[in-house]
Design a protein around this motif. Structure first.
Motif, mmCIF file in Angstrom:
data_model
loop_
_atom_site.group_PDB
_atom_site.id
_atom_site.type_symbol
_atom_site.label_atom_id
_atom_site.label_comp_id
_atom_site.label_asym_id
_atom_site.label_seq_id
_atom_site.Cartn_x
_atom_site.Cartn_y
_atom_site.Cartn_z
ATOM 1 N N VAL A 62 4.322 29.357 26.651
ATOM 2 C CA VAL A 62 5.343 30.385 26.391
ATOM 3 C C VAL A 62 5.408 31.374 27.547
ATOM 4 N N VAL A 63 4.244 31.814 28.032
ATOM 5 C CA VAL A 63 4.206 32.742 29.165
ATOM 6 C C VAL A 63 4.735 32.061 30.428
ATOM 7 N N ALA A 64 4.430 30.763 30.597
ATOM 8 C CA ALA A 64 4.923 30.038 31.769
ATOM 9 C C ALA A 64 6.446 29.970 31.778
ATOM 10 N N ALA A 65 7.058 29.809 30.601
ATOM 11 C CA ALA A 65 8.522 29.816 30.522
ATOM 12 C C ALA A 65 9.072 31.167 30.977
ATOM 13 N N PHE A 66 8.415 32.244 30.584
ATOM 14 C CA PHE A 66 8.838 33.572 31.028
ATOM 15 C C PHE A 66 8.676 33.722 32.540
ATOM 16 N N CYS A 67 7.561 33.201 33.086
ATOM 17 C CA CYS A 67 7.323 33.317 34.523
ATOM 18 C C CYS A 67 8.332 32.497 35.326
ATOM 19 N N LEU A 68 8.769 31.355 34.782
ATOM 20 C CA LEU A 68 9.823 30.587 35.448
ATOM 21 C C LEU A 68 11.096 31.414 35.589
ATOM 22 N N LEU A 70 11.205 34.748 35.493
ATOM 23 C CA LEU A 70 10.905 35.894 36.340
ATOM 24 C C LEU A 70 10.896 35.524 37.818
ATOM 25 N N SER A 71 10.512 34.289 38.152
ATOM 26 C CA SER A 71 10.408 33.885 39.557
ATOM 27 C C SER A 71 11.748 33.901 40.267
ATOM 28 N N ARG A 72 12.838 33.832 39.523
ATOM 29 C CA ARG A 72 14.157 33.877 40.148
ATOM 30 C C ARG A 72 14.481 35.267 40.674
ATOM 31 N N ALA A 73 13.835 36.295 40.131
ATOM 32 C CA ALA A 73 14.063 37.665 40.591
ATOM 33 C C ALA A 73 12.922 38.168 41.462
ATOM 34 N N ALA A 77 5.849 38.788 41.432
ATOM 35 C CA ALA A 77 5.514 39.216 40.071
ATOM 36 C C ALA A 77 5.230 38.017 39.180
ATOM 37 N N ALA A 78 6.010 36.939 39.328
ATOM 38 C CA ALA A 78 5.787 35.742 38.521
ATOM 39 C C ALA A 78 4.430 35.122 38.838
ATOM 40 N N LEU A 79 4.085 35.059 40.127
ATOM 41 C CA LEU A 79 2.807 34.473 40.519
ATOM 42 C C LEU A 79 1.638 35.317 40.025
ATOM 43 N N GLY A 80 1.722 36.636 40.229
ATOM 44 C CA GLY A 80 0.638 37.508 39.785
ATOM 45 C C GLY A 80 0.468 37.500 38.279
ATOM 46 N N GLY A 81 1.582 37.598 37.547
ATOM 47 C CA GLY A 81 1.506 37.586 36.088
ATOM 48 C C GLY A 81 1.047 36.247 35.547
ATOM 49 N N GLY A 82 1.535 35.150 36.149
ATOM 50 C CA GLY A 82 1.142 33.826 35.677
ATOM 51 C C GLY A 82 -0.333 33.547 35.890
ATOM 52 N N LEU A 83 -0.857 33.912 37.063
ATOM 53 C CA LEU A 83 -2.280 33.681 37.331
ATOM 54 C C LEU A 83 -3.155 34.542 36.428
ATOM 55 N N ALA A 84 -2.762 35.800 36.224
ATOM 56 C CA ALA A 84 -3.553 36.675 35.353
ATOM 57 C C ALA A 84 -3.593 36.140 33.931
ATOM 58 N N GLY A 129 1.728 40.880 36.856
ATOM 59 C CA GLY A 129 3.065 40.919 37.423
ATOM 60 C C GLY A 129 3.318 42.188 38.220
ATOM 61 N N LEU A 130 2.800 43.319 37.720
ATOM 62 C CA LEU A 130 2.950 44.585 38.444
ATOM 63 C C LEU A 130 2.234 44.517 39.790
ATOM 64 N N ILE A 131 1.010 43.990 39.783
ATOM 65 C CA ILE A 131 0.253 43.870 41.033
ATOM 66 C C ILE A 131 0.968 42.920 42.000
ATOM 67 N N GLY A 132 1.461 41.792 41.485
ATOM 68 C CA GLY A 132 2.166 40.844 42.342
ATOM 69 C C GLY A 132 3.431 41.429 42.938
ATOM 70 N N ALA A 133 4.179 42.213 42.152
ATOM 71 C CA ALA A 133 5.401 42.835 42.664
ATOM 72 C C ALA A 133 5.082 43.866 43.736
#
Length: 272
Positions: A62-68, A70-73, A77-84, A129-133
């Motif tokens: 479910v989180v991965a779908a959100f990160c997909l 988010l990665s378009r914007a 943020a998508a990478l940082g949030g997804g890894l965390a 996501g905040l850290i990645g952004a």
């Protein structure tokens, strides 16, 4: 020609598959490590948790779908949030599979399967996501949605999202009636439905992103139908299975239907 080359060089590697697969892989390592520890502490019966692995990965999906999305914007943020989120999921899976928590019914594990996307993974993806952004902005590489736009067609979301939604509604009614002494009220059914909704929609959204392109479009409708059947079987086991049926048999059946649905849809869909 130069513009086309520049645009193609900015396209995300792996067609967007890399981050979801990385997240599922990291979380899966926690399941494997937890299963090995369960075997060492509790005996060979602990290997059965490997069959449960896919269900433990549902909140991550479910989180991965959100990160997909988010990665378009903001890819950072998508990478940082997804890894965390994946790291938190791996730690939770490892700890939750300890034999001391599974001597009886593990209620916490059941709650995690349905609401794990909100907690503990929700705060993790927000912080990561905040850290990645911030890192992305600090490096002077502002996100470019146009550069991230993927030209490959997405499978149509409607009407194929309808079977999982109807299955979630029926599951909510079954849960409200089967597990309560009082007749189900509309408010109780609505509450169960809202609890199931993110998981119900998140898996098809992730599958839709992963099947982007003509070669995968036919499998998406079949996956949605199979996912709807799995939701009904998992949440209404008292209606569809005889009492005393092996738990792992139910797990395997619920995993089998989305897989068979995707395969059947891919085979039967007309080639273009």
């Amino acid at each position: 020609m130069r513009g086309l080359h520049a645009a193609s060089s900015q396209r995300p590697a792996g067609g967007g598959l890399g981050l979801p697969l990385l997240m599922l892989g990291i979380a899966g390592l926690g399941v494997v490590a937890g299963t090995v520890r369960a075997v060492l502490l509790g005996g060979p019966g602990g290997w059965g948790w490997l069959l449960y692995a896919v269900w433990l990965l549902l909140p991550v999906a479910v989180v991965a779908a959100f990160c997909l999305w988010l990665s378009r914007a903001s890819p950072g943020a998508a990478l940082g949030g997804g890894l965390a989120a994946a790291l938190v999921a791996a730690a939770f899976n490892f700890e939750a599979l300890h034999p001391k928590y599974n001597e009886d019914a593990n209620i916490g594990l059941g709650i995690y399967l349905i609401l794990g996307w909100a907690f503990p993974l929700g705060p993790a993806v927000l912080l990561g996501g905040l850290i990645g952004a911030l890192v992305e902005r600090r490096r002077g590489k502002p996100p470019s949605p146009a550069a991230l736009e993927d030209a490959r067609p997405l499978p149509p979301l409607w009407p194929w999202l309808l079977p999982p939604l109807l299955a979630a509604l029926v599951s909510a009614y079954i849960q409200a009636v089967w597990h309560e002494d009082d007749p189900a009220s509309a408010s109780r059914v609505a509450l169960y439905f809202l609890i199931l909704l993110p998981l119900t929609v998140g898996m098809p959204l992730l599958a839709r992103g992963l099947t982007r392109g003509r070669e995968g479009r036919g499998g998406f409708p079949g996956f949605c139908v199979g996912w709807a059947v799995s939701l009904l079987l998992w949440n209404g086991e008292g209606f569809f299975f005889p009492s005393g049926m092996c738990f792992w048999t139910i797990v395997v059946l619920c995993l089998l239907f989305p897989t068979l649905g995707y395969a059947a849809g891919a085979v039967l869909s007309p080639k273009r």
